[in-house]
Design a protein around this motif. Structure first.
Motif, short mmCIF file in Angstrom:
data_model
loop_
_atom_site.label_atom_id
_atom_site.label_comp_id
_atom_site.label_asym_id
_atom_site.label_seq_id
_atom_site.Cartn_x
_atom_site.Cartn_y
_atom_site.Cartn_z
N ARG A 86 0.84 -1.21 0.00
CA ARG A 86 0.00 0.00 0.00
C ARG A 86 0.87 1.26 0.00
O ARG A 86 0.63 2.19 -0.76
N ALA A 87 1.87 1.29 0.85
CA ALA A 87 2.74 2.47 0.95
C ALA A 87 3.49 2.71 -0.35
O ALA A 87 3.58 3.85 -0.84
N VAL A 88 4.05 1.66 -0.93
CA VAL A 88 4.78 1.78 -2.19
C VAL A 88 3.86 2.28 -3.30
O VAL A 88 4.21 3.16 -4.08
N GLU A 89 2.66 1.73 -3.35
CA GLU A 89 1.69 2.15 -4.36
C GLU A 89 1.29 3.61 -4.17
O GLU A 89 1.24 4.37 -5.14
N LEU A 90 1.04 4.03 -2.94
CA LEU A 90 0.66 5.42 -2.68
C LEU A 90 1.79 6.39 -3.03
O LEU A 90 1.53 7.56 -3.32
N GLU A 91 3.02 5.90 -3.01
CA GLU A 91 4.16 6.74 -3.39
C GLU A 91 4.44 6.68 -4.89
O GLU A 91 5.46 7.17 -5.36
N GLY A 92 3.53 6.09 -5.64
CA GLY A 92 3.63 6.10 -7.10
C GLY A 92 4.52 5.03 -7.71
O GLY A 92 4.94 5.16 -8.85
N ASN A 93 4.80 3.99 -6.94
CA ASN A 93 5.64 2.90 -7.44
C ASN A 93 4.80 1.63 -7.58
O ASN A 93 3.76 1.47 -6.95
N ASP A 94 5.29 0.73 -8.39
CA ASP A 94 4.59 -0.53 -8.63
C ASP A 94 4.86 -1.48 -7.47
O ASP A 94 6.01 -1.89 -7.25
N PRO A 95 3.82 -1.88 -6.72
CA PRO A 95 4.04 -2.79 -5.59
C PRO A 95 4.54 -4.16 -6.02
O PRO A 95 5.07 -4.91 -5.19
N ALA A 96 4.42 -4.48 -7.31
CA ALA A 96 4.96 -5.76 -7.80
C ALA A 96 6.48 -5.78 -7.71
O ALA A 96 7.10 -6.84 -7.79
N LEU A 97 7.10 -4.62 -7.52
CA LEU A 97 8.56 -4.53 -7.40
C LEU A 97 9.07 -4.98 -6.03
O LEU A 97 10.28 -5.14 -5.85
N ILE A 98 8.17 -5.18 -5.08
CA ILE A 98 8.59 -5.57 -3.73
C ILE A 98 9.02 -7.03 -3.71
O ILE A 98 8.28 -7.92 -4.12
N ALA A 99 10.23 -7.25 -3.24
CA ALA A 99 10.73 -8.61 -3.03
C ALA A 99 10.56 -8.95 -1.56
O ALA A 99 10.61 -8.06 -0.70
N ALA A 100 10.36 -10.20 -1.27
CA ALA A 100 10.28 -10.66 0.12
C ALA A 100 11.36 -11.70 0.33
O ALA A 100 11.62 -12.54 -0.53
N ARG A 101 12.02 -11.59 1.48
CA ARG A 101 13.10 -12.54 1.79
C ARG A 101 13.00 -12.96 3.24
O ARG A 101 12.82 -12.11 4.13
#
Length: 103
Positions: free
Chosen positions: A23-38
């Motif tokens: 949600r935060a990444v999307e609200l900042e105008g970035n694609d949340p699909a770019l989030i990696a999880a480790r």
């Protein structure tokens, strides 16, 4: 831009952290699909990753909430307006992302 969520196995806040970060990444105008999880699986990996507890939110490898605590395989707490919590507030996470992107 590299967004990464670091957690430990069975983190009680892992699922909520992923949704919050998306949600935060999307609200900042970035694609949340770019989030990696480790998943951090050892003390050695915690040390080399600068992991200060689960969940940890990073941008370009930098912890969005710097900590003076020793790296450890543990749960993490965040200061919020309502007291200590297992997750930062959406607003504080957005502010941390904005500051990192501006740096």
């Amino acid at each position: 831009m590299d967004f990464e969520l670091l957690t430990i196995q069975d983190c009680p806040h892992g699922t909520a952290a992923r949704e919050l970060f998306r949600r935060a990444v999307e609200l900042e105008g970035n694609d949340p699909a770019l989030i990696a999880a480790r998943e951090i699986t050892s003390d050695e990996e915690a040390e080399t990753s600068g992991f200060h507890g689960s969940p940890t939110f990073t941008v370009n490898g930098i912890d969005l909430f710097p900590s003076a605590a020793e790296p450890a395989m543990t749960c993490r707490v965040y200061r919020t307006a309502g007291g200590l919590s297992g997750l930062p507030s959406l607003e504080s996470l957005r502010q941390a992302i904005q500051a990192r992107l501006a740096a």
